[in-house]
Design a protein around this motif. Structure first.
Motif, PDB file in Angstrom:
ATOM      1  N   VAL A 294      35.548  46.281  46.583  1.00 32.93           N
ATOM      2  CA  VAL A 294      36.893  46.489  46.028  1.00 32.93           C
ATOM      3  C   VAL A 294      36.891  46.694  44.690  1.00 32.93           C
ATOM      4  CG1 VAL A 294      39.189  45.381  45.939  1.00 32.93           C
ATOM      5  CG2 VAL A 294      37.882  44.993  47.869  1.00 32.93           C
ATOM      6  N   SER A 295      35.989  46.154  43.742  1.00 31.80           N
ATOM      7  CA  SER A 295      36.001  46.585  42.254  1.00 31.80           C
ATOM      8  C   SER A 295      35.725  47.901  42.226  1.00 31.80           C
ATOM      9  CB  SER A 295      34.946  45.420  41.724  1.00 31.80           C
ATOM     10  OG  SER A 295      35.357  44.217  42.106  1.00 31.80           O
ATOM     11  N   MET A 296      34.690  48.316  43.028  1.00 32.50           N
ATOM     12  CA  MET A 296      33.989  49.783  42.796  1.00 32.50           C
ATOM     13  C   MET A 296      35.090  50.908  43.131  1.00 32.50           C
ATOM     14  SD  MET A 296      31.189  50.846  41.658  1.00 32.50           S
ATOM     15  CE  MET A 296      31.826  52.073  40.612  1.00 32.50           C
ATOM     16  N   ALA A 297      35.900  50.405  44.226  1.00 38.42           N
ATOM     17  CA  ALA A 297      36.943  51.366  44.647  1.00 38.42           C
ATOM     18  C   ALA A 297      37.847  51.461  43.514  1.00 38.42           C
ATOM     19  CB  ALA A 297      37.506  51.049  45.952  1.00 38.42           C
ATOM     20  N   ALA A 298      38.546  50.228  42.917  1.00 41.59           N
ATOM     21  CA  ALA A 298      39.575  50.333  41.974  1.00 41.59           C
ATOM     22  C   ALA A 298      39.015  51.009  40.665  1.00 41.59           C
ATOM     23  CB  ALA A 298      39.506  48.866  41.625  1.00 41.59           C
TER      24      ALA A 298
ATOM     25  N   ALA B  99      40.062  45.429  37.682  1.00 38.22           N
ATOM     26  CA  ALA B  99      39.016  45.920  38.704  1.00 38.22           C
ATOM     27  C   ALA B  99      38.003  44.924  38.920  1.00 38.22           C
ATOM     28  CB  ALA B  99      38.252  47.257  38.127  1.00 38.22           C
ATOM     29  N   VAL B 100      37.397  44.269  37.807  1.00 40.21           N
ATOM     30  CA  VAL B 100      36.301  43.140  38.091  1.00 40.21           C
ATOM     31  C   VAL B 100      37.065  41.942  38.236  1.00 40.21           C
ATOM     32  CG1 VAL B 100      34.765  44.656  36.595  1.00 40.21           C
ATOM     33  CG2 VAL B 100      36.141  42.869  35.374  1.00 40.21           C
ATOM     34  N   ALA B 101      38.210  41.432  38.293  1.00 36.47           N
ATOM     35  CA  ALA B 101      38.630  40.140  38.469  1.00 36.47           C
ATOM     36  C   ALA B 101      38.401  39.490  39.953  1.00 36.47           C
ATOM     37  CB  ALA B 101      40.210  39.960  38.050  1.00 36.47           C
ATOM     38  N   PRO B 102      38.740  40.531  41.028  1.00 35.47           N
ATOM     39  CA  PRO B 102      38.493  39.809  42.338  1.00 35.47           C
ATOM     40  C   PRO B 102      37.065  39.686  42.848  1.00 35.47           C
ATOM     41  CG  PRO B 102      39.298  42.016  42.517  1.00 35.47           C
ATOM     42  CD  PRO B 102      39.134  41.885  41.061  1.00 35.47           C
ATOM     43  N   THR B 103      37.042  38.385  43.492  1.00 32.24           N
ATOM     44  CA  THR B 103      35.839  38.176  44.094  1.00 32.24           C
ATOM     45  C   THR B 103      35.534  39.044  45.489  1.00 32.24           C
ATOM     46  OG1 THR B 103      36.461  36.135  45.168  1.00 32.24           O
ATOM     47  CG2 THR B 103      35.184  36.035  43.077  1.00 32.24           C
ATOM     48  N   ASP B 104      34.308  39.224  46.105  1.00 33.70           N
ATOM     49  CA  ASP B 104      34.192  40.002  47.164  1.00 33.70           C
ATOM     50  C   ASP B 104      34.074  39.285  48.293  1.00 33.70           C
ATOM     51  OD1 ASP B 104      33.521  42.849  48.260  1.00 33.70           O
ATOM     52  OD2 ASP B 104      31.747  41.538  49.046  1.00 33.70           O
ATOM     53  N   ALA B 105      34.880  39.523  49.592  1.00 30.99           N
ATOM     54  CA  ALA B 105      34.780  38.606  50.617  1.00 30.99           C
ATOM     55  C   ALA B 105      33.506  38.860  51.421  1.00 30.99           C
ATOM     56  CB  ALA B 105      35.958  39.127  51.470  1.00 30.99           C
ATOM     57  N   THR B 106      33.076  39.770  51.361  1.00 36.40           N
ATOM     58  CA  THR B 106      31.853  40.150  52.257  1.00 36.40           C
ATOM     59  C   THR B 106      30.579  39.279  51.535  1.00 36.40           C
ATOM     60  OG1 THR B 106      32.359  42.290  52.787  1.00 36.40           O
ATOM     61  CG2 THR B 106      30.073  42.020  52.964  1.00 36.40           C
ATOM     62  N   ALA B 107      30.182  39.431  50.432  1.00 34.07           N
ATOM     63  CA  ALA B 107      29.246  38.718  49.737  1.00 34.07           C
ATOM     64  C   ALA B 107      29.330  37.251  49.928  1.00 34.07           C
ATOM     65  CB  ALA B 107      29.032  38.924  48.255  1.00 34.07           C
ATOM     66  N   VAL B 108      30.763  36.851  49.521  1.00 35.26           N
ATOM     67  CA  VAL B 108      31.055  35.283  49.558  1.00 35.26           C
ATOM     68  C   VAL B 108      30.846  34.896  51.175  1.00 35.26           C
ATOM     69  CG1 VAL B 108      32.790  33.717  49.456  1.00 35.26           C
ATOM     70  CG2 VAL B 108      32.662  35.209  47.698  1.00 35.26           C
TER      71      VAL B 108
ATOM     72  N   LEU C 290      39.772  36.501  49.920  1.00 32.49           N
ATOM     73  CA  LEU C 290      40.847  37.343  50.866  1.00 32.49           C
ATOM     74  C   LEU C 290      42.054  37.577  50.166  1.00 32.49           C
ATOM     75  CD1 LEU C 290      40.287  35.641  54.299  1.00 32.49           C
ATOM     76  CD2 LEU C 290      39.633  37.765  53.641  1.00 32.49           C
ATOM     77  N   VAL C 291      42.624  36.766  49.218  1.00 29.67           N
ATOM     78  CA  VAL C 291      43.818  36.978  48.662  1.00 29.67           C
ATOM     79  C   VAL C 291      43.763  37.438  47.330  1.00 29.67           C
ATOM     80  CG1 VAL C 291      45.899  35.641  48.266  1.00 29.67           C
ATOM     81  CG2 VAL C 291      44.643  34.935  50.071  1.00 29.67           C
ATOM     82  N   ASN C 292      42.895  37.365  46.623  1.00 30.87           N
ATOM     83  CA  ASN C 292      42.785  37.510  45.217  1.00 30.87           C
ATOM     84  C   ASN C 292      42.504  39.235  44.942  1.00 30.87           C
ATOM     85  OD1 ASN C 292      40.017  38.261  45.803  1.00 30.87           O
ATOM     86  ND2 ASN C 292      39.191  36.581  44.594  1.00 30.87           N
ATOM     87  N   ASP C 293      42.341  39.972  45.788  1.00 26.14           N
ATOM     88  CA  ASP C 293      42.618  41.247  45.747  1.00 26.14           C
ATOM     89  C   ASP C 293      43.805  41.770  45.652  1.00 26.14           C
ATOM     90  OD1 ASP C 293      39.704  41.896  46.295  1.00 26.14           O
ATOM     91  OD2 ASP C 293      40.003  41.889  48.607  1.00 26.14           O
ATOM     92  N   GLY C 294      44.920  41.196  46.183  1.00 32.60           N
ATOM     93  CA  GLY C 294      46.271  41.392  46.031  1.00 32.60           C
ATOM     94  C   GLY C 294      46.685  41.296  44.821  1.00 32.60           C
ATOM     95  N   THR C 295      46.462  40.145  44.167  1.00 32.10           N
ATOM     96  CA  THR C 295      46.591  39.881  42.625  1.00 32.10           C
ATOM     97  C   THR C 295      46.177  40.764  41.784  1.00 32.10           C
ATOM     98  OG1 THR C 295      46.818  37.517  43.253  1.00 32.10           O
ATOM     99  CG2 THR C 295      46.722  38.005  40.923  1.00 32.10           C
ATOM    100  N   ALA C 296      44.825  41.243  41.893  1.00 34.92           N
ATOM    101  CA  ALA C 296      44.217  42.092  41.039  1.00 34.92           C
ATOM    102  C   ALA C 296      44.890  43.552  41.429  1.00 34.92           C
ATOM    103  CB  ALA C 296      42.794  42.303  41.504  1.00 34.92           C
ATOM    104  N   LEU C 297      44.993  43.993  42.385  1.00 41.03           N
ATOM    105  CA  LEU C 297      45.513  45.280  42.608  1.00 41.03           C
ATOM    106  C   LEU C 297      46.871  45.465  41.985  1.00 41.03           C
ATOM    107  CD1 LEU C 297      44.517  45.993  46.239  1.00 41.03           C
ATOM    108  CD2 LEU C 297      43.376  47.065  44.153  1.00 41.03           C
ATOM    109  N   VAL C 298      47.784  44.191  42.008  1.00 42.00           N
ATOM    110  CA  VAL C 298      49.136  44.513  41.318  1.00 42.00           C
ATOM    111  C   VAL C 298      48.749  44.335  39.750  1.00 42.00           C
ATOM    112  CG1 VAL C 298      51.192  42.884  40.521  1.00 42.00           C
ATOM    113  CG2 VAL C 298      50.324  43.130  42.935  1.00 42.00           C
ATOM    114  N   ILE C 299      47.884  43.824  39.194  1.00 44.50           N
ATOM    115  CA  ILE C 299      47.459  43.889  37.759  1.00 44.50           C
ATOM    116  C   ILE C 299      47.208  45.513  37.415  1.00 44.50           C
ATOM    117  CG2 ILE C 299      46.258  42.986  35.768  1.00 44.50           C
ATOM    118  CD1 ILE C 299      45.942  40.359  37.198  1.00 44.50           C
ATOM    119  N   TYR C 300      46.285  45.848  38.396  1.00 48.77           N
ATOM    120  CA  TYR C 300      45.456  47.221  38.539  1.00 48.77           C
ATOM    121  C   TYR C 300      46.646  48.246  38.178  1.00 48.77           C
ATOM    122  CZ  TYR C 300      42.889  51.381  39.816  1.00 48.77           C
ATOM    123  OH  TYR C 300      42.499  52.578  39.938  1.00 48.77           O
TER     124      TYR C 300
END
Length: 531
Positions: A354-358, A118-127, A147-157
């Motif tokens: 995205v982290s909060m939603a996860a 949940a906390v691994a991906p960075t946020d596209a908006t803030a960045v 943009l891409v790291n959400d996909g990796t994190a959601l697989v792990i999640y």
């Protein structure tokens, strides 16, 4: 509280937060998060919660699509290796480090990995907010990573939640297969949907239909990908990159302007609303723990924040040396970054919606009926991590940027000026041929040639190859100022005619539309010339 009242409250919070941020020159997400926390003190809003599916199925696809649409594909290609490593290996390393720390503090391995994912991906908006003050290469790298790291994190999640629920079994082959299927399937879904949409949009001329398809494209790609159990994130990103690349050739100008205006507004509004709602959830997460749980949760949150920062710094200060040992090509050596830019990239690891939603999407119960272990702790720690990265790291970024000796390098502005010069130069060279083909009179031809020649001299003002042309620049500045004043005067006259009953409101709006377009065009032209 009714849904309409919530919309009004969030809208007021956005208005106050963004206005204050602009005056104080603070990144808007910081004050929007604080606004959300303050809104949470309203008793009627304490029962309001951010539905995770609203982020993962509605907000996220459109936001990722538009961020990808606006990204530089050329810079992504140039920095592809770094981006891929940041969005895959670093995400896995961060999730693993957080999971190990959480497990050492009493959380079972399954929920610990859920927290890590949940906390691994960075946020596209803030960045994206930070990227405006950075050189193009670093800004593009950070944006593409987010943009891409959400996909990796959601697989792990997904894997971690499945293992905790007893629906998945961990093995190296299974993990590798899930990653391969998720990435390749997501890319395929995004490409397939985008291909079909482009075949339709290239035949359309109605701006409204173009805008509707611009909204439906990421939602459809994401929905189909998720239904196929592959990465909807990558589907939306691939779609945005492809459409952004072909848009200048395939779509008419009025459709591009319409889509740009509407999508910019919608994404800015969605981003702002998400940060307010995340702040609201952060306060709710604090209320969800008792005193003992709050103390333990705070300890876990502090340790997790430290792990996230340490892993990111460690990766960015070790992986470059491994790459240098393997790749010794001259072009690779030219693209090396010194320690200070890498420190800046390390400090830019903001977390967001995205982290909060996860965290909120974690099931409440196991198949046995028992509570999902550590769910309240996962939500609480995720909320604190988001708050810390935005409230502590983000305000420090301007100072870190100055310390690193970096700032906007002006490369994009130089390229814009060069593109305008070349386009006008070639247009002037082809003007006689075009005038002859269209049967244009000599007077019109000469007037247009004179105007383009003057604009060309203004654009070349200060250019190293041509030297300054102060007379042309001063003429263009006076021309723009007078033109804008005339437009304002015409607008005042038309409004007075409406007030006096000489023309109808409908007539006023039709005339006003033309004046507004003329005003925007001239103001943009003047601003471009003075940069």
């Amino acid at each position: 509280m009714s849904g309409l009242a919530l919309v009004v409250v969030v809208g007021v919070a956005i208005l106050v937060g963004t206005g204050t941020a602009r005056r104080l020159r603070i990144a808007p997400p910081v004050l929007l998060l604080i606004a959300g926390v303050l809104v949470g003190f309203v008793p009627a809003l304490r029962v309001v919660h951010l539905p995770p599916e609203a982020v993962l199925l509605v907000f996220l696809p459109v936001l990722l699509y538009w961020e990808a649409f606006s990204s530089s594909l050329r810079e992504i290609r140039r920095n592809l290796r770094v981006i891929v490593l940041l969005s895959t290996v670093l995400v896995v390393a961060t999730a693993a480090g957080v999971a190990a720390a959480a497990h050492a503090l009493g959380l079972a391995w399954g929920p610990a990995w859920v927290l890590g994912a949940a906390v691994a991906p960075t946020d596209a908006t803030a960045v994206g907010v930070l990227g405006r003050m950075l050189p193009r290469r670093i800004a593009t790298t950070l944006r593409a990573e987010s943009l891409v790291n959400d996909g990796t994190a959601l697989v792990i999640y997904t894997l971690a939640v499945g293992i905790t629920l007893g629906e998945e079994h961990l093995s190296a082959g299974r993990v590798a297969g899930l990653f391969a299927l998720s990435y390749l399937g997501g890319i395929a879904c995004g490409a397939a949907v985008t291909f079909l949409v482009l075949q339709l949009r290239r035949r359309l001329t109605d701006p409204f239909q173009h805008n509707l398809l611009a909204l439906l494209t990421p939602l459809t790609a994401y929905l189909i990908a998720e239904a196929a159990e592959v990465s909807g994130v990558l589907a939306a990103v691939v779609s945005g990159l492809w459409v952004g690349r072909v848009s200048p050739r395939l779509f008419p100008g009025n459709a591009r302007r319409y889509v740009q205006t509407v999508m910019d507004f919608l994404t800015m509004l969605a981003n702002a609303a998400l940060f307010v709602l995340v702040g609201l959830e952060a306060q709710s997460a604090v209320r969800g723990l008792d005193t003992t749980g709050l103390a333990h949760g705070t300890l876990v949150a502090v340790v997790v924040c430290g792990v996230i920062v340490a892993v990111r710094f460690g990766w960015l200060f070790t992986s470059p040396y491994l790459i240098r040992a393997i790749d010794r090509r001259p072009q690779q050596r030219e693209r090396r970054l010194s320690g200070r830019p890498r420190a800046l990239m390390s400090a830019a690891g903001f977390r967001g919606a995205v982290s909060m939603a996860a965290a909120l999407a974690v099931p409440h119960t196991l198949p046995s009926g028992a509570e999902f272990p550590g769910r309240d702790l996962i939500v609480f720690v995720t909320a604190i991590v988001i708050a810390v990265t935005l409230l502590l790291q983000a305000p420090l970024m301007p100072r870190v940027t100055r310390w690193a000796g970096l700032g906007a390098d002006g490369e994009a502005e130089r390229e814009r000026r060069q593109a305008e010069i070349q386009s006008m130069d070639r247009a002037l060279a082809s003007l006689p041929t075009m005038a002859a083909r269209l049967g244009t009179s000599g007077a019109v031809h000469e007037q247009l040639r004179t105007e383009y020649d003057r604009r060309l001299r203004v654009l070349r003002d200060g250019d190293a190859t041509s030297g300054p042309d102060e007379a042309a620049a001063d003429y263009e500045q006076q021309y723009a100022d007078l033109h804008l004043a005339v437009i304002d005067h015409r607008h005042d006259t038309v409004v007075r005619l409406r007030d006096e009953g000489e023309i109808d409101d409908e007539v006023l709006r039709r005339v006003q539309d033309g004046l507004d377009l003329e005003q925007v065009h001239m103001a943009q032209r003047r601003d471009n010339d003075t940069r």
